[in-house]
Motif scaffolding. Structure first.
Motif, short mmCIF file in Angstrom:
data_model
loop_
_atom_site.label_atom_id
_atom_site.label_comp_id
_atom_site.label_asym_id
_atom_site.label_seq_id
_atom_site.Cartn_x
_atom_site.Cartn_y
_atom_site.Cartn_z
N GLY A 1 0.82 -1.20 0.00
CA GLY A 1 0.00 0.00 0.00
C GLY A 1 0.85 1.24 0.00
N LEU A 2 0.84 1.92 1.11
CA LEU A 2 1.56 3.17 1.27
C LEU A 2 3.06 3.00 1.05
N SER A 3 3.61 1.92 1.52
CA SER A 3 5.04 1.66 1.37
C SER A 3 5.45 1.64 -0.10
N SER A 4 4.68 0.95 -0.90
CA SER A 4 4.97 0.86 -2.33
C SER A 4 4.88 2.23 -3.00
N GLN A 5 3.87 3.00 -2.65
CA GLN A 5 3.70 4.34 -3.23
C GLN A 5 4.85 5.26 -2.83
N ILE A 6 5.28 5.16 -1.59
CA ILE A 6 6.38 5.98 -1.11
C ILE A 6 7.68 5.65 -1.86
N LYS A 7 7.92 4.36 -2.06
CA LYS A 7 9.11 3.96 -2.82
C LYS A 7 9.07 4.53 -4.23
N ARG A 8 7.91 4.41 -4.88
CA ARG A 8 7.79 4.91 -6.26
C ARG A 8 8.03 6.42 -6.32
N SER A 9 7.46 7.15 -5.37
CA SER A 9 7.66 8.60 -5.36
C SER A 9 9.12 8.96 -5.17
N SER A 10 9.78 8.28 -4.24
CA SER A 10 11.18 8.61 -3.96
C SER A 10 12.08 8.30 -5.15
#
Length: 119
Positions: free
Chosen positions: A34-43
Motif C-alpha cells: 500500500g503506502l510503502s509501495s507508493q512511497i518507494k515509487r515517489s522517492s
C-alpha cells in the motif's frame, strides 16, 4: 545534455531515496503493498526524472523533467506526513526525511532559475 553524476540535486535525491527505503522498513508489514509501495515509487521518481531530463536534447525539456521531479517530491512529502498522521512511524524518525524533501524542493527551484538565466 548534462552529466547526471555532476548534478547536485540528483545526488541529493539519491540520498533521499536511500533514506526513504531505510525509513519505510519500519512500516507495518500490512503496508508493504500500500503506502510503502507508493512511497518507494515517489522517492525513486525524483532522481529518475532528474536523470531523464539531464539526458534530453534541450534545456526546455530538462526543466520540464525537473518540474515533474518537484511534483514527486511534494507527493513524497505528503505521504510522509500521512505516515506521521496515521501513527505508523514517529515524527522524530520521519522529520529528517521531510527536511531532505524541503531541501530538494529548494535546490530544484534554484536549479531551474539557473537554467532560465542561462538561456
Amino acid at each position: 545534455m548534462h552529466k547526471v553524476e555532476d548534478i547536485k540535486i540528483w545526488k541529493k535525491s539519491i540520498e533521499l531515496a536511500k533514506a526513504v527505503y531505510l525509513l519505510i522498513s519500519d512500516l507495518p508489514s500490512d503496508e508493504k503493498y500500500g503506502l510503502s509501495s507508493q512511497i518507494k515509487r515517489s522517492s525513486i521518481s525524483i532522481s529518475s526524472n532528474i536523470a531523464g531530463g539531464a539526458g534530453r536534447n534541450s534545456q526546455k525539456e530538462f526543466k520540464h523533467f525537473l518540474s515533474i521531479a518537484n511534483g514527486s517530491v511534494y507527493e513524497l512529502q505528503t505521504q510522509l506526513i500521512l505516515i506521521i498522521e496515521l501513527n505508523l512511524i514517529t515524527k522524530e524518525k520521519v522529520q529528517p526525511v521531510i527536511d531532505l524533501c524541503i531541501e530538494i524542493q529548494k535546490m530544484n527551484y534554484s536549479f531551474q532559475q539557473k537554467l532560465n538565466s542561462q538561456y
